[in-house]
Design a protein around this motif. Structure first.
Motif, PDB file in Angstrom:
ATOM      1  N   THR A  10      -4.353   1.938 -17.770  1.00  0.00           N
ATOM      2  CA  THR A  10      -3.231   1.074 -18.134  1.00  0.00           C
ATOM      3  C   THR A  10      -2.688   0.434 -16.865  1.00  0.00           C
ATOM      4  N   GLY A  11      -1.769  -0.502 -17.029  1.00  0.00           N
ATOM      5  CA  GLY A  11      -1.208  -1.183 -15.864  1.00  0.00           C
ATOM      6  C   GLY A  11      -0.485  -0.251 -14.923  1.00  0.00           C
ATOM      7  N   PRO A  31      -6.435   4.767  -3.595  1.00  0.00           N
ATOM      8  CA  PRO A  31      -6.522   3.319  -3.377  1.00  0.00           C
ATOM      9  C   PRO A  31      -6.928   2.617  -4.675  1.00  0.00           C
ATOM     10  N   PRO A  32      -6.609   1.350  -4.829  1.00  0.00           N
ATOM     11  CA  PRO A  32      -6.924   0.631  -6.081  1.00  0.00           C
ATOM     12  C   PRO A  32      -8.420   0.676  -6.410  1.00  0.00           C
ATOM     13  N   GLN A  33      -8.744   1.022  -7.651  1.00  0.00           N
ATOM     14  CA  GLN A  33     -10.132   1.093  -8.103  1.00  0.00           C
ATOM     15  C   GLN A  33     -10.476  -0.016  -9.101  1.00  0.00           C
ATOM     16  N   GLU A  34      -9.513  -0.879  -9.376  1.00  0.00           N
ATOM     17  CA  GLU A  34      -9.689  -1.936 -10.370  1.00  0.00           C
ATOM     18  C   GLU A  34     -10.911  -2.803 -10.066  1.00  0.00           C
ATOM     19  N   THR A  90       0.829  -1.207   0.000  1.00  0.00           N
ATOM     20  CA  THR A  90       0.000   0.000   0.000  1.00  0.00           C
ATOM     21  C   THR A  90       0.864   1.259   0.000  1.00  0.00           C
ATOM     22  N   GLN A  91       0.264   2.333  -0.466  1.00  0.00           N
ATOM     23  CA  GLN A  91       0.876   3.665  -0.475  1.00  0.00           C
ATOM     24  C   GLN A  91       2.276   3.661  -1.115  1.00  0.00           C
ATOM     25  N   PRO A  92       2.370   3.294  -2.377  1.00  0.00           N
ATOM     26  CA  PRO A  92       3.680   3.284  -3.042  1.00  0.00           C
ATOM     27  C   PRO A  92       4.259   4.678  -3.244  1.00  0.00           C
ATOM     28  N   PHE A  93       3.408   5.711  -3.166  1.00  0.00           N
ATOM     29  CA  PHE A  93       3.883   7.076  -3.375  1.00  0.00           C
ATOM     30  C   PHE A  93       4.034   7.841  -2.064  1.00  0.00           C
ATOM     31  N   ASP A  94       4.127   7.109  -0.968  1.00  0.00           N
ATOM     32  CA  ASP A  94       4.303   7.755   0.331  1.00  0.00           C
ATOM     33  C   ASP A  94       5.773   8.159   0.486  1.00  0.00           C
ATOM     34  N   THR A  95       6.154   9.151  -0.271  1.00  0.00           N
ATOM     35  CA  THR A  95       7.534   9.624  -0.295  1.00  0.00           C
ATOM     36  C   THR A  95       7.530  11.127  -0.516  1.00  0.00           C
ATOM     37  N   SER A 146      -3.372  -3.407  -8.735  1.00  0.00           N
ATOM     38  CA  SER A 146      -3.808  -3.895  -7.420  1.00  0.00           C
ATOM     39  C   SER A 146      -3.162  -3.135  -6.258  1.00  0.00           C
ATOM     40  N   THR A 147      -2.258  -2.203  -6.553  1.00  0.00           N
ATOM     41  CA  THR A 147      -1.577  -1.441  -5.511  1.00  0.00           C
ATOM     42  C   THR A 147      -2.155  -0.033  -5.354  1.00  0.00           C
ATOM     43  N   TYR A 148      -2.486   0.610  -6.460  1.00  0.00           N
ATOM     44  CA  TYR A 148      -2.970   1.997  -6.425  1.00  0.00           C
ATOM     45  C   TYR A 148      -3.696   2.303  -7.728  1.00  0.00           C
ATOM     46  N   SER A 149      -4.356   3.457  -7.746  1.00  0.00           N
ATOM     47  CA  SER A 149      -4.904   4.023  -8.978  1.00  0.00           C
ATOM     48  C   SER A 149      -4.496   5.487  -9.050  1.00  0.00           C
ATOM     49  N   ILE A 150      -4.158   5.919 -10.241  1.00  0.00           N
ATOM     50  CA  ILE A 150      -3.758   7.301 -10.474  1.00  0.00           C
ATOM     51  C   ILE A 150      -4.955   8.090 -11.009  1.00  0.00           C
ATOM     52  N   PHE A 151      -5.121   9.316 -10.531  1.00  0.00           N
ATOM     53  CA  PHE A 151      -6.093  10.221 -11.150  1.00  0.00           C
ATOM     54  C   PHE A 151      -5.367  11.530 -11.433  1.00  0.00           C
ATOM     55  N   SER A 152      -5.418  11.970 -12.683  1.00  0.00           N
ATOM     56  CA  SER A 152      -4.690  13.167 -13.088  1.00  0.00           C
ATOM     57  C   SER A 152      -5.631  14.184 -13.720  1.00  0.00           C
ATOM     58  N   ILE A 153      -5.333  15.447 -13.504  1.00  0.00           N
ATOM     59  CA  ILE A 153      -6.008  16.547 -14.183  1.00  0.00           C
ATOM     60  C   ILE A 153      -4.930  17.369 -14.874  1.00  0.00           C
ATOM     61  N   SER A 154      -5.105  17.578 -16.171  1.00  0.00           N
ATOM     62  CA  SER A 154      -4.127  18.329 -16.955  1.00  0.00           C
ATOM     63  C   SER A 154      -4.806  19.560 -17.554  1.00  0.00           C
TER      64      SER A 154
END
Length: 217
Positions: free
Chosen positions: A105-106, A59-62, A29-34, A111-119
């Protein structure tokens, strides 16, 4: 179909089945906790363009592919009509375009996280005010977050949410039914990937259609 089945059997039947379950990395969990993730980065582009990208690690939304909550949020964020973020930014002459979402995309969804971006594609003036642009985007997201649990407007608001969801569902269904035929090799590759992600009945449609309305998700 009989010929294709014969080919597939001949080619793939020799591959041994080792009986191992599908690997899952949900415990990571939390792979971007940096600290590196919680920063503003300025990148000099090759071509002359001003762009502001804001990325959230969620959190994963898959598992919610039948609901597609990120697809729903991206529709609200990317709306261009009256009262939208883009409409406001255009009146300020700060932005030309805005879109948000998850590429499914993968890398962006697993199963670890989901990204949401606004550009946001900025004007020269918008680049000078990119802090204010970011503030407007966060204000809009906060408004969506607060409106959801507002008990006083619950009936009206959830009715509106459902109408929006129903509209997205119909649009996606039309695009699915009237899509152009794709290259067979690409189609097979896509189906093989879908077989790793969705239930059997959704292999053909799980990556495109909305099946269930669940506002709590």
């Amino acid at each position: 179909l009989d010929t294709l089945e014969k080919w597939v059997t001949e080619i793939f039947s020799e591959i041994p089945n080792n009986g191992l379950p599908k690997p899952s990395f949900g415990h990571l969990t939390q792979p971007f906790d940096t600290p590196e993730f919680h920063k503003l980065y300025r990148v000099v582009p090759i071509r002359k363009v001003h762009s502001l990208s804001i990325t959230w690690a969620l959190p994963p939304q898959e598992q919610y592919y039948r609901v597609k909550p990120l697809h729903y949020i991206s529709w609200l964020v990317g709306h261009e009509g009256k009262g939208s973020v883009l409409s406001f930014l255009r009146k300020k002459f700060w932005a030309l375009a805005l879109y948000g979402g998850n590429g499914e995309t993968g890398f962006e969804q697993n199963s670890t996280y989901s990204i949401f971006s606004i550009s946001v594609t900025l004007t020269d003036e918008g680049y000078k005010h990119f802090y204010e642009v970011a503030h407007v985007v966060f204000q809009y997201v906060k408004m969506l977050q607060k409106r959801g649990p507002d008990k006083r407007q619950e009936i009206h608001f959830y009715s509106l949410l459902y109408r929006i969801w129903e509209e997205i569902q119909k649009i996606e269904a039309n695009e699915f039914h009237y899509q152009e035929q794709t290259d067979p090799v690409d189609y097979v590759e896509s189906l093989c990937e879908n077989m790793q992600l969705f239930q059997k009945q959704d292999f053909l449609t799980g990556d495109q259609l909305l099946f269930e309305y669940k506002p709590e998700v």
